[in-house]
Design a protein around this motif. Structure first.
Motif, PDB file in Angstrom:
ATOM      1  N   UNK A 237       8.620  37.098  32.421  1.00  0.00           N
ATOM      2  CA  UNK A 237       9.676  37.426  33.358  1.00  0.00           C
ATOM      3  C   UNK A 237      10.567  36.171  33.671  1.00  0.00           C
ATOM      4  N   UNK A 238      11.799  36.631  33.640  1.00  0.00           N
ATOM      5  CA  UNK A 238      13.028  35.861  33.508  1.00  0.00           C
ATOM      6  C   UNK A 238      13.967  36.113  34.727  1.00  0.00           C
ATOM      7  N   UNK A 239      14.822  35.040  35.156  1.00  0.00           N
ATOM      8  CA  UNK A 239      15.826  35.359  36.138  1.00  0.00           C
ATOM      9  C   UNK A 239      17.029  35.868  35.406  1.00  0.00           C
ATOM     10  N   UNK A 240      18.326  36.248  36.027  1.00  0.00           N
ATOM     11  CA  UNK A 240      19.382  36.807  35.423  1.00  0.00           C
ATOM     12  C   UNK A 240      20.002  35.491  34.689  1.00  0.00           C
ATOM     13  N   UNK A 241      19.823  34.292  35.062  1.00  0.00           N
ATOM     14  CA  UNK A 241      20.291  33.037  34.397  1.00  0.00           C
ATOM     15  C   UNK A 241      19.399  32.692  33.350  1.00  0.00           C
ATOM     16  N   UNK A 242      18.230  33.496  32.904  1.00  0.00           N
ATOM     17  CA  UNK A 242      17.419  33.088  31.672  1.00  0.00           C
ATOM     18  C   UNK A 242      16.217  32.109  31.789  1.00  0.00           C
ATOM     19  N   UNK A 243      16.154  31.525  33.098  1.00  0.00           N
ATOM     20  CA  UNK A 243      15.011  30.770  33.559  1.00  0.00           C
ATOM     21  C   UNK A 243      13.896  31.395  33.660  1.00  0.00           C
ATOM     22  N   UNK A 244      12.773  30.927  33.546  1.00  0.00           N
ATOM     23  CA  UNK A 244      11.304  31.665  33.495  1.00  0.00           C
ATOM     24  C   UNK A 244      11.203  31.807  34.981  1.00  0.00           C
ATOM     25  N   UNK A 245      11.018  33.147  35.595  1.00  0.00           N
ATOM     26  CA  UNK A 245      10.773  33.145  36.950  1.00  0.00           C
ATOM     27  C   UNK A 245       9.515  32.374  37.484  1.00  0.00           C
ATOM     28  N   UNK A 246       9.724  31.767  38.725  1.00  0.00           N
ATOM     29  CA  UNK A 246       8.602  31.223  39.284  1.00  0.00           C
ATOM     30  C   UNK A 246       8.562  31.462  40.852  1.00  0.00           C
TER      31      UNK A 246
ATOM     32  N   UNK B  53       9.028  27.405  48.585  1.00  0.00           N
ATOM     33  CA  UNK B  53       9.091  25.808  48.476  1.00  0.00           C
ATOM     34  C   UNK B  53       9.901  25.385  47.082  1.00  0.00           C
ATOM     35  N   UNK B  54       9.651  24.231  46.770  1.00  0.00           N
ATOM     36  CA  UNK B  54      10.379  23.823  45.374  1.00  0.00           C
ATOM     37  C   UNK B  54      10.059  24.046  44.266  1.00  0.00           C
ATOM     38  N   UNK B  55      10.690  24.415  43.400  1.00  0.00           N
ATOM     39  CA  UNK B  55      10.280  24.753  42.089  1.00  0.00           C
ATOM     40  C   UNK B  55      10.364  26.308  41.810  1.00  0.00           C
ATOM     41  N   UNK B  56      10.543  27.143  43.111  1.00  0.00           N
ATOM     42  CA  UNK B  56      10.774  28.673  42.815  1.00  0.00           C
ATOM     43  C   UNK B  56      12.133  28.823  42.671  1.00  0.00           C
ATOM     44  N   UNK B  57      12.477  30.054  41.883  1.00  0.00           N
ATOM     45  CA  UNK B  57      13.885  30.385  41.741  1.00  0.00           C
ATOM     46  C   UNK B  57      13.974  31.739  41.970  1.00  0.00           C
TER      47      UNK B  57
END
Length: 162
Positions: free
Chosen positions: A37-46, A158-162
């Motif tokens: 699972x990735x965000x629209x910007x290509x980062x792994x979703x967290x 919290x921090x680290x989530x996107x």
């Protein structure tokens, strides 16, 4: 194959007297994401989640069910799989060093625990923290829903989530 990857653990502890319970209550929170699972910007979703709120033994019992599955700590692949005893040691250490929440915090619809914001979510929306935790613990003590997780009870930001 998709795997759940864990990046961080945070635990809050509410003293027994604050909730009028026989023991302190713990909220186990994880920053995690799915390997596919990735965000629209290509980062792994967290995202932060709180799968269990309960007494110390409740949290350990809940996590014992997780050791039947492979747990990946900050890496993807067999080399990153955490062994059962390593995972339980991480959970115990996190419980033993939990951030204590002040008794006044539980009477609001949100609370701050270190860098994390905690608020009732989905099935507990509109409740105070105290009501959401009581609701979750009551559901888990009901034989029909025993062993359920608390994914829908509290929203954690919290921090680290996107």
């Amino acid at each position: 194959m998709s795997v759940q990857i864990f990046y961080d653990i945070a635990v809050f502890r509410i003293p027994a007297k604050a909730l009028d319970t026989p023991e302190d209550v713990y909220g186990l929170c994880f920053l995690s994401g799915d390997s596919r699972t990735y965000t629209h910007s290509g980062q792994r979703e967290r995202r932060w989640t709180c799968p269990i709120v309960g007494f110390y033994d409740d949290v350990i019992a809940h996590q014992l069910t997780w050791v039947n599955y492979q747990v990946y700590w900050k890496t993807n692949g067999a080399s990153g799989a955490t062994r059962d005893f390593q995972w339980l040691a991480k959970i115990r250490k996190s419980l033993d060093t939990a951030t204590e929440v002040g008794s006044l915090s539980v009477d609001f619809v949100g609370m701050q625990v270190g860098d994390l914001s905690v608020e009732p979510h989905r099935r507990c929306k509109g409740m105070t923290i105290r009501e959401a935790i009581s609701n979750s613990m009551a559901l888990r003590s009901d034989p029909k829903t025993a062993g359920d997780s608390d994914w829908d009870a509290l929203r954690i930001l919290g921090p680290g989530s996107n």
